[in-house]
Scaffold this active site. Structure first.
Site, PDB file in Angstrom:
ATOM      1  N   THR A  67       0.843  -1.187   0.000  1.00  0.00           N
ATOM      2  CA  THR A  67       0.000   0.000   0.000  1.00  0.00           C
ATOM      3  C   THR A  67       0.883   1.243   0.000  1.00  0.00           C
ATOM      4  O   THR A  67       2.105   1.139  -0.196  1.00  0.00           O
ATOM      5  CB  THR A  67      -1.018  -0.072   1.172  1.00  0.00           C
ATOM      6  OG1 THR A  67      -1.911   1.034   1.061  1.00  0.00           O
ATOM      7  CG2 THR A  67      -0.327  -0.042   2.536  1.00  0.00           C
ATOM      8  N   LYS A  71       2.929   1.312  -4.133  1.00  0.00           N
ATOM      9  CA  LYS A  71       2.214   0.627  -5.224  1.00  0.00           C
ATOM     10  C   LYS A  71       2.895   0.773  -6.586  1.00  0.00           C
ATOM     11  O   LYS A  71       2.921  -0.174  -7.370  1.00  0.00           O
ATOM     12  CB  LYS A  71       0.773   1.140  -5.309  1.00  0.00           C
ATOM     13  CG  LYS A  71      -0.102   0.688  -4.152  1.00  0.00           C
ATOM     14  CD  LYS A  71      -1.513   1.187  -4.368  1.00  0.00           C
ATOM     15  CE  LYS A  71      -2.480   0.671  -3.330  1.00  0.00           C
ATOM     16  NZ  LYS A  71      -3.868   1.004  -3.679  1.00  0.00           N
ATOM     17  N   ASP A 108      -7.612  -3.234  -7.328  1.00  0.00           N
ATOM     18  CA  ASP A 108      -8.426  -2.077  -6.928  1.00  0.00           C
ATOM     19  C   ASP A 108      -9.641  -1.897  -7.841  1.00  0.00           C
ATOM     20  O   ASP A 108     -10.754  -1.618  -7.373  1.00  0.00           O
ATOM     21  CB  ASP A 108      -7.589  -0.796  -6.933  1.00  0.00           C
ATOM     22  CG  ASP A 108      -6.658  -0.707  -5.729  1.00  0.00           C
ATOM     23  OD1 ASP A 108      -6.962  -1.336  -4.697  1.00  0.00           O
ATOM     24  OD2 ASP A 108      -5.636  -0.012  -5.823  1.00  0.00           O
ATOM     25  N   ALA A 135      -8.003  12.363 -10.781  1.00  0.00           N
ATOM     26  CA  ALA A 135      -7.216  11.641 -11.791  1.00  0.00           C
ATOM     27  C   ALA A 135      -5.907  11.136 -11.195  1.00  0.00           C
ATOM     28  O   ALA A 135      -4.873  11.131 -11.852  1.00  0.00           O
ATOM     29  CB  ALA A 135      -6.956  12.540 -12.999  1.00  0.00           C
ATOM     30  N   ALA A 138      -5.824   6.058  -7.714  1.00  0.00           N
ATOM     31  CA  ALA A 138      -7.072   5.304  -7.529  1.00  0.00           C
ATOM     32  C   ALA A 138      -7.980   5.494  -8.737  1.00  0.00           C
ATOM     33  O   ALA A 138      -8.607   4.539  -9.224  1.00  0.00           O
ATOM     34  CB  ALA A 138      -7.774   5.777  -6.259  1.00  0.00           C
ATOM     35  N   TYR A 226     -14.222   6.200   2.784  1.00  0.00           N
ATOM     36  CA  TYR A 226     -15.118   5.386   3.633  1.00  0.00           C
ATOM     37  C   TYR A 226     -15.055   5.807   5.104  1.00  0.00           C
ATOM     38  O   TYR A 226     -15.637   5.144   5.965  1.00  0.00           O
ATOM     39  CB  TYR A 226     -14.842   3.886   3.460  1.00  0.00           C
ATOM     40  CG  TYR A 226     -13.439   3.456   3.793  1.00  0.00           C
ATOM     41  CD1 TYR A 226     -13.055   3.196   5.095  1.00  0.00           C
ATOM     42  CD2 TYR A 226     -12.485   3.321   2.792  1.00  0.00           C
ATOM     43  CE1 TYR A 226     -11.769   2.805   5.399  1.00  0.00           C
ATOM     44  CE2 TYR A 226     -11.194   2.929   3.078  1.00  0.00           C
ATOM     45  CZ  TYR A 226     -10.849   2.677   4.386  1.00  0.00           C
ATOM     46  OH  TYR A 226      -9.558   2.295   4.682  1.00  0.00           O
TER      47      TYR A 226
END
Ligand code: ATR
Length: 280
Positions: A67, A71, A108, A135, A138, A226
């Site tokens: 993570t 990545k 992902d 952009a 993710a 989240y």
């Protein structure tokens, strides 16, 4: 749960790693399926990533997640890159083959799409354009997946316009339409999906400033943030009766392929898992 000397091992490397919910997530599944295994978090600084990854076969690990901030670099370090990871330019899941080779993939986009399908059963890729806000890394995974799933047009609005244009040029010039940041609200007209991929709306951050006045009533709104589960964007969408999908499910679903590869069981994403991860 205790483990034996034959335990299957996997984990997650990040820097820092303390905030990661992946240990609770995999820990819940290991317990639920009664697996003799362990999933351990490791704090690995950027200059230690290569050594740490190369140590996986020696330590008997079946693989790991990587993570932030690893990545992109991990994509250059693995021996084999699956097509999804190559296209996205980032790896989040690594498996160790019996001969010690490292294969990198990116789950992902898979997690995003599975979460959307589970949370908004009525949504179909061909329903219409998607408005994607942001952009960054993710967004790239999500845009690539939406393209593969057959979304006819992706309207990409980013504060820094060049980044949206670059992504369009490298992924699919014909279906990605860069939207000037100030035109983002108007770009919701006729969209079937709106996605926030930025960190705006996260606890401690300002809300994403996006009017949904033009968004069709049957469109779905989803957010990668989240914490909180109901972001300001989802609150506004729900108030005007749009279907909403929160971002926790993406985190849960993206973990499925890794767990299956390392521990040999296809795990379920359900309410019990959500609660275990939320309880942290
Ligand atoms: P990630 O890998 O999580 O996508 P990232 O690559 O750093 O993280 O991307 C962050 C995204 O959030 C970018 O699209 C960024 O916009 P810029 O490219 O203009 O930086 C967006 N973002 C972050 N803070 C923002 C803000 N205050 N207003 C608008 N967009 C913001």
């Amino acid at each position: 749960m205790s483990v034996t000397g034959a335990a299957r091992l996997a984990g997650v490397m990040g820097w820092p790693i303390g905030h990661s919910r992946s240990p609770q997530l995999h820990g819940h599944w290991l317990e639920r399926y009664g697996i003799d295994g362990a999933y351990v978090p490791s704090t690995v600084p950027p200059d230690g990533l290569e050594k740490a990854l190369r140590a996986l076969p020696l330590l008997g690990f079946r693989g790991c997640n990587v993570t932030i901030p690893h990545k992109t670099v991990a994509a250059a370090l693995v021996d084999m890159l699956e097509p999804a990871a190559a296209r996205i330019g980032a790896v989040n899941t690594i498996t160790v083959s019996p001969d010690g080779q490292l294969t990198g993939t990116n789950t992902d986009g898979f997690g995003f799409l599975e979460n959307l399908k589970q949370g908004a059963a009525g949504w179909r890729a061909e329903d219409g354009p998607a408005l994607v806000i942001g952009a960054g890394g993710a967004a790239r995974a999500i845009v690539a997946t939406l393209l593969d799933s057959g979304v006819p047009e992706i309207r990409l609005a980013n504060r820094t316009g060049e980044k949206a244009q670059e992504m369009g040029a490298s992924l699919d010039k014909s279906r990605i339409v860069p939207i000037p940041w100030n035109d983002r609200a108007a770009a919701a007209a006729g969209a079937a999906l709106v996605v926030n991929t930025t960190s705006l709306g996260m606890t401690g951050q300002p809300a994403l400033d996006l009017s949904l006045a033009e968004l069709p009533a049957k469109a779905v709104a989803t957010d990668l943030v989240y914490a909180p589960l109901t972001t300001p964007l989802l609150l506004v969408a729900a108030a005007r009766s749009n279907a909403t999908v929160d971002g926790l499910g993406m985190l849960l679903h993206q973990a499925r392929p890794g767990f299956a590869a390392w521990f040999g069981v296809e795990p379920m994403v359900d309410t019990a898992l959500r609660q275990a991860v939320l309880a942290g």
